[in-house]
Scaffold this motif. Sequence first.
Motif, PDB file in Angstrom:
ATOM      1  N   CYS A   1      40.187  45.074  41.717  1.00  0.00           N
ATOM      2  CA  CYS A   1      39.318  43.905  41.527  1.00  0.00           C
ATOM      3  C   CYS A   1      38.705  43.543  42.881  1.00  0.00           C
ATOM      4  N   PRO A   2      37.647  44.264  43.292  1.00  0.00           N
ATOM      5  CA  PRO A   2      37.014  44.031  44.591  1.00  0.00           C
ATOM      6  C   PRO A   2      36.402  42.640  44.676  1.00  0.00           C
ATOM      7  N   PHE A   3      36.393  42.083  45.899  1.00  0.00           N
ATOM      8  CA  PHE A   3      35.908  40.718  46.084  1.00  0.00           C
ATOM      9  C   PHE A   3      35.165  40.587  47.404  1.00  0.00           C
ATOM     10  N   THR A   4      34.425  39.491  47.534  1.00  0.00           N
ATOM     11  CA  THR A   4      33.790  39.122  48.796  1.00  0.00           C
ATOM     12  C   THR A   4      34.325  37.768  49.234  1.00  0.00           C
ATOM     13  N   SER A   5      34.319  37.549  50.559  1.00  0.00           N
ATOM     14  CA  SER A   5      34.809  36.283  51.094  1.00  0.00           C
ATOM     15  C   SER A   5      34.147  36.018  52.440  1.00  0.00           C
ATOM     16  N   THR A   6      34.093  34.741  52.816  1.00  0.00           N
ATOM     17  CA  THR A   6      33.463  34.348  54.079  1.00  0.00           C
ATOM     18  C   THR A   6      34.472  33.847  55.104  1.00  0.00           C
TER      19      THR A   6
END
Length: 250
Positions: free
Chosen positions: A163-168
């Motif tokens: 479950c790939p994700f993006t984050s800052t």
Amino acid sequence: MIDHPNPLKILPVAIFVIFLLTEGLCRKSHSKNIILENEEDVIVLTKKGSNLKVKCHYSEDYVPDDYEWKKIKDNRHFAVLPTEILSTSQWLDLVNVRFDDEGQYSCIMNGFKGNETFSKKRDFVLKTTNYTREPHGKIKPKFQKVFTEDVPLFVNRTLHLNCPFTSTSDTEFSWFKNDELLIEKKAIIEGYGAIDNEYSSKPARLSDAGNYTCVVKNKYGSIQYQFAVAVYDNENKKPLSSRISLEICH
């Protein structure tokens, strides 16, 4: 007759060139300090061209006498042979980070306390990003795609979930099976980054069936996703499809 250049016309150009050279020499690359305090899995995601300082830290009573930094895997996850010693100090300095610098790094600490010896290890995986448009503000992680199907699997095959994700911002992500923790990792993120959040197990057994949940959280919020894994011992049996729910936690 020789036409001499007008020095008054050359002077502004010369001043402009000197200004550009001075700016280039004086501009400091972005630098980030990271302290590895335990043996947990850590991913460091940094911008290309930045400078990185990573400290091999140990906070208990034992005092390390020597350190040894090595790069043990390259950016394609292949083992690096022979393993060259990068540093024998507590800090590993990476200047002007490039794509070739990606990979897995390891630090071994050795020391004494009285007649006792000890050895500790710290690892991290370095990844680079070149995003030019970064979201701003207080943003919680976001999954990169929508998952809509259950996971049917036959025995002796490989169970692979992602479950790939993006984050800052710095992010913790983990996997659970039926509410029991399987693995937990941490990502130190500079700017904005995309990470593959994977879990694998092989060979699959009937006991591997169950609900697998990936949980991703940063300081602004968390998200989670549940996979319903069904394992079959008869390849002629067709699994029934079921719905996977996506739950967003605030």
